[in-house]
Scaffold this active site. Structure first.
Site, PDB file in Angstrom:
ATOM      1  N   THR A   6      -4.933  -3.930   7.075  1.00  0.00           N
ATOM      2  CA  THR A   6      -4.447  -5.086   6.638  1.00  0.00           C
ATOM      3  C   THR A   6      -4.559  -6.204   7.685  1.00  0.00           C
ATOM      4  O   THR A   6      -4.763  -6.195   8.862  1.00  0.00           O
ATOM      5  CB  THR A   6      -3.519  -5.142   5.570  1.00  0.00           C
ATOM      6  OG1 THR A   6      -2.984  -6.254   5.060  1.00  0.00           O
ATOM      7  CG2 THR A   6      -2.080  -4.447   6.457  1.00  0.00           C
ATOM      8  N   ALA A  41     -11.472 -13.210   2.004  1.00  0.00           N
ATOM      9  CA  ALA A  41     -11.533 -12.593   0.617  1.00  0.00           C
ATOM     10  C   ALA A  41     -12.847 -13.285   0.069  1.00  0.00           C
ATOM     11  O   ALA A  41     -13.424 -12.490  -0.804  1.00  0.00           O
ATOM     12  CB  ALA A  41     -10.305 -13.107  -0.293  1.00  0.00           C
ATOM     13  N   LYS A  72      -8.138  -6.950  10.124  1.00  0.00           N
ATOM     14  CA  LYS A  72      -9.600  -6.585   9.641  1.00  0.00           C
ATOM     15  C   LYS A  72     -10.678  -6.947  10.488  1.00  0.00           C
ATOM     16  O   LYS A  72     -11.791  -6.248  10.345  1.00  0.00           O
ATOM     17  CB  LYS A  72      -9.645  -7.320   8.133  1.00  0.00           C
ATOM     18  CG  LYS A  72      -8.415  -6.657   7.138  1.00  0.00           C
ATOM     19  CD  LYS A  72      -8.751  -7.420   5.841  1.00  0.00           C
ATOM     20  CE  LYS A  72      -7.964  -6.952   4.550  1.00  0.00           C
ATOM     21  NZ  LYS A  72      -8.322  -7.643   3.545  1.00  0.00           N
ATOM     22  N   ILE A  86      -7.266 -14.606  -7.139  1.00  0.00           N
ATOM     23  CA  ILE A  86      -6.841 -13.323  -6.634  1.00  0.00           C
ATOM     24  C   ILE A  86      -5.414 -13.235  -6.161  1.00  0.00           C
ATOM     25  O   ILE A  86      -5.069 -12.279  -5.587  1.00  0.00           O
ATOM     26  CB  ILE A  86      -7.841 -13.126  -5.541  1.00  0.00           C
ATOM     27  CG1 ILE A  86      -7.907 -14.058  -4.441  1.00  0.00           C
ATOM     28  CG2 ILE A  86      -9.395 -13.086  -5.916  1.00  0.00           C
ATOM     29  CD1 ILE A  86      -8.439 -13.409  -3.178  1.00  0.00           C
ATOM     30  N   GLY A  88     -12.939 -18.012   2.791  1.00  0.00           N
ATOM     31  CA  GLY A  88     -12.152 -17.238   3.779  1.00  0.00           C
ATOM     32  C   GLY A  88     -12.624 -15.549   3.774  1.00  0.00           C
ATOM     33  O   GLY A  88     -13.541 -15.371   3.081  1.00  0.00           O
ATOM     34  N   ASN A 129     -11.530  -2.971   5.850  1.00  0.00           N
ATOM     35  CA  ASN A 129     -10.201  -2.671   5.269  1.00  0.00           C
ATOM     36  C   ASN A 129      -9.866  -1.286   5.059  1.00  0.00           C
ATOM     37  O   ASN A 129      -8.776  -0.747   4.677  1.00  0.00           O
ATOM     38  CB  ASN A 129      -9.981  -3.488   4.020  1.00  0.00           C
ATOM     39  CG  ASN A 129     -10.797  -2.903   2.971  1.00  0.00           C
ATOM     40  OD1 ASN A 129     -11.753  -2.281   2.895  1.00  0.00           O
ATOM     41  ND2 ASN A 129     -10.192  -3.437   1.704  1.00  0.00           N
ATOM     42  N   SER A 133       0.893  -1.076  -0.123  1.00  0.00           N
ATOM     43  CA  SER A 133      -0.149  -0.067  -0.048  1.00  0.00           C
ATOM     44  C   SER A 133       0.964   1.278   0.001  1.00  0.00           C
ATOM     45  O   SER A 133       0.561   2.227  -0.858  1.00  0.00           O
ATOM     46  CB  SER A 133      -0.839   0.044   1.106  1.00  0.00           C
ATOM     47  OG  SER A 133      -1.694  -1.006   0.951  1.00  0.00           O
TER      48      SER A 133
HETATM   49  P1  ATR Z   1      -8.033 -15.034   2.905  1.00  0.00           P
HETATM   50  O1  ATR Z   1      -8.621 -13.838   4.099  1.00  0.00           O
HETATM   51  O2  ATR Z   1      -6.930 -14.423   2.290  1.00  0.00           O
HETATM   52  O3  ATR Z   1      -9.439 -15.388   2.371  1.00  0.00           O
HETATM   53  P2  ATR Z   1      -8.204 -17.316   4.706  1.00  0.00           P
HETATM   54  O4  ATR Z   1      -9.233 -16.624   5.590  1.00  0.00           O
HETATM   55  O5  ATR Z   1      -7.108 -17.734   5.694  1.00  0.00           O
HETATM   56  O6  ATR Z   1      -7.556 -16.048   3.824  1.00  0.00           O
HETATM   57  O7  ATR Z   1      -8.793 -18.002   3.702  1.00  0.00           O
HETATM   58  C1  ATR Z   1      -7.925 -19.057   3.096  1.00  0.00           C
HETATM   59  C2  ATR Z   1      -8.706 -19.778   2.221  1.00  0.00           C
HETATM   60  O8  ATR Z   1      -7.751 -20.784   1.321  1.00  0.00           O
HETATM   61  C3  ATR Z   1      -9.819 -20.868   3.073  1.00  0.00           C
HETATM   62  O9  ATR Z   1     -10.809 -20.939   1.884  1.00  0.00           O
HETATM   63  C4  ATR Z   1      -8.986 -22.105   2.817  1.00  0.00           C
HETATM   64  O10 ATR Z   1      -9.773 -23.432   3.165  1.00  0.00           O
HETATM   65  P3  ATR Z   1     -10.346 -23.627   4.621  1.00  0.00           P
HETATM   66  O11 ATR Z   1     -11.139 -23.132   4.855  1.00  0.00           O
HETATM   67  O12 ATR Z   1     -10.440 -25.277   4.373  1.00  0.00           O
HETATM   68  O13 ATR Z   1      -8.953 -23.718   5.482  1.00  0.00           O
HETATM   69  C5  ATR Z   1      -8.111 -22.157   1.765  1.00  0.00           C
HETATM   70  N1  ATR Z   1      -6.832 -22.923   1.940  1.00  0.00           N
HETATM   71  C6  ATR Z   1      -5.850 -22.747   2.244  1.00  0.00           C
HETATM   72  N2  ATR Z   1      -4.956 -23.785   2.265  1.00  0.00           N
HETATM   73  C7  ATR Z   1      -5.558 -24.699   1.559  1.00  0.00           C
HETATM   74  C8  ATR Z   1      -5.479 -25.843   1.240  1.00  0.00           C
HETATM   75  N3  ATR Z   1      -4.245 -26.515   1.263  1.00  0.00           N
HETATM   76  N4  ATR Z   1      -6.351 -26.925   0.468  1.00  0.00           N
HETATM   77  C9  ATR Z   1      -7.381 -26.150   0.162  1.00  0.00           C
HETATM   78  N5  ATR Z   1      -7.975 -24.997   0.547  1.00  0.00           N
HETATM   79  C10 ATR Z   1      -6.846 -24.453   1.054  1.00  0.00           C
END
Ligand code: ATR
Length: 279
Positions: free
Chosen positions: A65, A135, A69, A220, A133, A90, A20
């Site tokens: 960030t 996003a 958040k 993304i 998650g 955010n 940023s």
């Molecule tokens: P963000 O805020 O960037 O969205 P987050 O809230 O930590 O980050 O979300 C990460 C996403 O990536 C989630 O959907 C997570 O799946 P889970 O809800 O099952 O944890 C997904 N993710 C991360 N590592 C993964 C993996 N190895 N296989 C499948 N999904 C994964």
């Protein structure tokens, strides 16, 4: 009389990774704004005090960030409908002594697609959202708002996808993670919102053979800019949009609010923020 310098910044912990300051620095210069934007490393326990000190620091607004958040929601005076539904803030703006919390991630997501592809026909079939998650929550909110016909959420942890669907509401189905490959048959749009494909993480494993060739594919993840998922989709002829534009566009509302100029997202800016050249 000295000219007033408009100040804003970003809080997070750690904060060194944040792009940023580079982005805002570019826009301040391009728009000839006598402004200031700084990264502040703020720990969770110090958030409230920092926000109370915004006026003393002369800050008119802040970006927020990871990992704050959600936490900052407790301390703002007003939440936009979007921030409340998404469950994250955010962008904070100080106006008449009050703090207004918003979430512009969904706006950035839509604007990135609008700029790089256009929205016609993208959302009139199945919109597949991979991940549930933070996003994904912003993206599903934005897709519902823009009138997406049907959203299918696929997440490794199905309960999180179900909670997302319940919180946001609308024409949303939750699909079993193991059935994600077959969920693509009627897709007009697919977005990866997970961290899979990001540098240091394994790639997203998604068999694209059932995917219609016209479906728009978006990731993304922006490190790297071209993920394996995007490359595979492009190789079979699908239109693709990468993730860096979402990061750039989500910052526009804050800049416009705090510095009174609507900044542009250009190819030069993309290169500059990615550290390629430009500026
Ligand atoms: P963000 O805020 O960037 O969205 P987050 O809230 O930590 O980050 O979300 C990460 C996403 O990536 C989630 O959907 C997570 O799946 P889970 O809800 O099952 O944890 C997904 N993710 C991360 N590592 C993964 C993996 N190895 N296989 C499948 N999904 C994964």
């Amino acid at each position: 009389m000295s000219e007033i310098i408009l100040k804003s910044g970003v809080i997070g912990w750690p904060i060194d990774h944040s792009l940023s300051p580079r982005l805002f620095g570019y826009w301040l210069k391009k728009n000839s704004v006598n402004g200031f934007y700084k990264a502040y490393a703020v720990q969770k326990d110090d958030i409230n005090e920092f926000l109370c000190n915004m006026s003393k620091l002369g800050l008119v607004g802040l970006n927020v960030t990871v990992p704050h958040k959600q936490e900052v929601m407790k301390y703002v005076d007003h939440l936009s409908d979007c921030a409340r539904k998404v469950g994250a803030v955010n962008t904070i703006t100080k106006k008449d002594g009050l703090l207004f919390g918003d979430n512009t991630d969904g706006y950035g997501f839509i604007e990135n697609l609008r700029q790089n592809y256009g929205l016609t026909n993208a959302f009139n079939g199945d919109c597949i959202v991979i991940g549930a998650g933070g996003a994904a929550r912003a993206i599903v909110y934005a897709l519902i708002n823009i009138g997406a016909k049907k959203i299918k959420i696929v997440n490794r942890t199905q309960s999180k996808a179900e909670k997302l669907a319940k919180d946001i509401g609308g024409p949303i189905d939750v699909i079993d993670w193991n059935k994600r490959h077959n969920s693509l048959t009627e897709a007009t749009f697919v977005v990866n919102t997970t961290t899979l494909g990001m540098k240091g993480n394994p790639p997203l494993e998604l068999n694209l053979s059932a995917l219609p060739k016209k479906a728009l594919i978006n990731d993304i993840v922006y490190v790297p800019v071209e993920t394996t998922f995007l490359r595979n989709a492009r190789a079979r002829g699908n239109p693709t949009v990468d993730g860096i534009g979402m990061l750039l566009h989500q910052a526009r509302p804050g800049f416009a609010e705090w510095f009174n100029k609507d900044p542009l997202v250009t190819e030069d800016l993309r290169h500059y923020v990615l550290g390629i050249n430009g500026g």
